[in-house]
Design a protein around this motif. Structure first.
Motif, short mmCIF file in Angstrom:
data_model
loop_
_atom_site.label_atom_id
_atom_site.label_comp_id
_atom_site.label_asym_id
_atom_site.label_seq_id
_atom_site.Cartn_x
_atom_site.Cartn_y
_atom_site.Cartn_z
N ARG A 1 47.38 52.94 6.88
CA ARG A 1 47.27 53.49 8.24
C ARG A 1 45.81 53.84 8.57
O ARG A 1 45.36 53.66 9.71
CB ARG A 1 48.15 54.72 8.39
CG ARG A 1 49.65 54.41 8.29
CD ARG A 1 50.49 55.64 8.59
NE ARG A 1 51.91 55.38 8.45
CZ ARG A 1 52.69 54.89 9.41
NH1 ARG A 1 52.16 54.60 10.60
NH2 ARG A 1 53.98 54.68 9.21
N TRP B 1 53.27 45.35 7.99
CA TRP B 1 53.00 46.35 9.03
C TRP B 1 51.66 46.09 9.70
O TRP B 1 51.54 46.15 10.93
CB TRP B 1 53.04 47.74 8.40
CG TRP B 1 52.80 48.85 9.38
CD1 TRP B 1 53.70 49.41 10.24
CD2 TRP B 1 51.55 49.53 9.62
NE1 TRP B 1 53.11 50.40 10.99
CE2 TRP B 1 51.79 50.50 10.63
CE3 TRP B 1 50.28 49.41 9.08
CZ2 TRP B 1 50.79 51.34 11.09
CZ3 TRP B 1 49.27 50.26 9.54
CH2 TRP B 1 49.53 51.21 10.54
N LEU C 1 59.69 49.29 8.16
CA LEU C 1 58.31 49.71 8.36
C LEU C 1 58.18 51.21 8.50
O LEU C 1 57.10 51.77 8.34
CB LEU C 1 57.72 49.01 9.58
CG LEU C 1 57.67 47.47 9.52
CD1 LEU C 1 56.97 46.92 10.75
CD2 LEU C 1 56.98 47.00 8.25
N SER C 2 59.29 51.87 8.78
CA SER C 2 59.27 53.34 8.88
C SER C 2 59.13 53.98 7.51
O SER C 2 58.89 55.19 7.41
CB SER C 2 60.54 53.85 9.57
OG SER C 2 61.69 53.55 8.78
N ASN C 3 59.25 53.19 6.46
CA ASN C 3 59.12 53.73 5.10
C ASN C 3 57.67 53.91 4.69
O ASN C 3 57.39 54.42 3.60
CB ASN C 3 59.81 52.80 4.10
CG ASN C 3 61.32 52.77 4.28
OD1 ASN C 3 61.92 53.78 4.65
ND2 ASN C 3 61.93 51.63 4.01
N GLU D 1 52.97 58.52 6.32
CA GLU D 1 51.98 58.80 7.36
C GLU D 1 50.56 58.87 6.81
O GLU D 1 49.60 58.58 7.50
CB GLU D 1 52.32 60.12 8.07
CG GLU D 1 53.55 60.03 8.96
CD GLU D 1 53.38 59.05 10.10
OE1 GLU D 1 52.24 58.95 10.62
OE2 GLU D 1 54.36 58.39 10.46
N GLU E 1 68.15 49.10 9.66
CA GLU E 1 67.06 50.03 9.30
C GLU E 1 65.70 49.37 9.53
O GLU E 1 65.51 48.18 9.25
CB GLU E 1 67.18 50.42 7.82
CG GLU E 1 66.09 51.37 7.35
CD GLU E 1 66.19 51.68 5.87
OE1 GLU E 1 65.37 52.47 5.37
OE2 GLU E 1 67.07 51.11 5.21
N ASP E 2 64.78 50.14 10.05
CA ASP E 2 63.40 49.68 10.24
C ASP E 2 62.64 49.95 8.95
O ASP E 2 62.26 51.09 8.67
CB ASP E 2 62.75 50.41 11.42
CG ASP E 2 61.31 49.98 11.64
OD1 ASP E 2 60.90 48.96 11.03
OD2 ASP E 2 60.60 50.65 12.41
N HIS F 1 53.42 46.79 3.58
CA HIS F 1 52.16 47.30 4.13
C HIS F 1 51.38 46.19 4.82
O HIS F 1 50.80 46.39 5.89
CB HIS F 1 51.34 47.95 3.02
CG HIS F 1 52.05 49.06 2.32
ND1 HIS F 1 52.46 48.96 1.00
CD2 HIS F 1 52.48 50.27 2.75
CE1 HIS F 1 53.07 50.07 0.66
NE2 HIS F 1 53.10 50.87 1.70
#
Length: 255
Positions: free
Chosen positions: A28, A89, A18-20, A23, A15-16, A86
């Protein structure tokens, strides 16, 4: 039955994590804004040669996000780059240590940080995340010297001033009584009329010219060194109060 601990189970496609990151997460936005910053003055500081350096744009992102979360210690930022997804990322798995972080902000950003923050505000305004027409204030609580124990209260001042006036009249009457017995009459205080500091100064001046005995001189000294300064203080307090019920000694505008 319990849920399976996925990290202890083999997976063909890991599982990635960082996809958690949502958006709409602030991290970001910080990344997007810093990507738009003009950092050519910082890039010019790198002369090349030696070992490769972490990219300054990544370092700025990490620092800005740390400050956004009230993290200022370089050691805490270093730890966050190891543990917080975070920060991971933002850094792209880069892990500058606390010395590198501290050197970057103290040397590379020394003369640039204020301009960068100004540029961030401008960009946020252009992106319509903030409006410069409205002033926003956060919830930070700052201890002030004007606390409740530094306040002067009208009720207390008026009460103490009245008590002092009664005491002054009592002393004046006693001195007057003694003077009448041993000397000629010099003063004639009116017990029903409040006395102010100017009037008291005149009475003290008149008594200083009299040939007072030891007891009378002691009472006169009390009037001059204790009662008069206190009366002047209460009058000044009432003058500062004006029509208010209280004011702070450390900030007379505070009520």
């Amino acid at each position: 039955m319990f849920k399976t601990e996925s990290l202890k189970s083999p997976s063909l496609f890991p599982e990635d994590i960082l996809s958690n990151i949502a958006e709409n997460h602030p991290v970001r936005l910080i990344s997007e804004v810093v990507d738009k910053l003009d950092i050519k003055d910082i890039l010019c500081q790198y002369k090349g040669g030696g070992t490769t350096s972490y990219h300054p744009r990544m370092m700025i992102k990490v620092l800005f996000y740390a400050y956004f979360n009230n993290i200022y210690s370089s050691r805490k930022i270093e730890r966050a780059l190891e543990e917080n997804i975070h920060f991971i990322w933002l850094s792209g798995y880069s892990k500058p240590d606390h010395r590198t972080i501290n050197n970057f902000r103290s040397l590379r950003l020394k003369d640039q940080i204020q301009q960068l923050f100004s540029d961030v505000v401008r960009l946020l305004q252009e992106m319509q995340y903030i409006s410069l027409k409205v002033q926003y204030i956060d919830g930070t609580k700052i201890e002030s010297a004007s606390n409740r124990y530094t306040f002067v209260w009208r009720g207390s001042v008026e009460k103490n001033k009245t008590k002092l006036e009664v005491k002054i009249q009592s002393i004046l009457n006693e001195i007057d009584s003694q003077i009448k017995q041993d000397h000629s009459e010099l003063i004639n205080p009116e017990t029903s009329k409040p006395i102010d500091s100017k009037e008291l100064v005149q009475k003290i001046s008149a008594l200083n010219k009299a040939n007072l005995n030891k007891a009378e001189a002691k009472q006169l000294k009390q009037l001059q060194e204790d009662c008069l300064p206190r009366l002047e203080k209460y009058e000044k307090n009432l003058e500062v109060l004006g029509g208010r019920n209280s004011y702070s000694k450390t900030d007379t505008d505070a009520t």
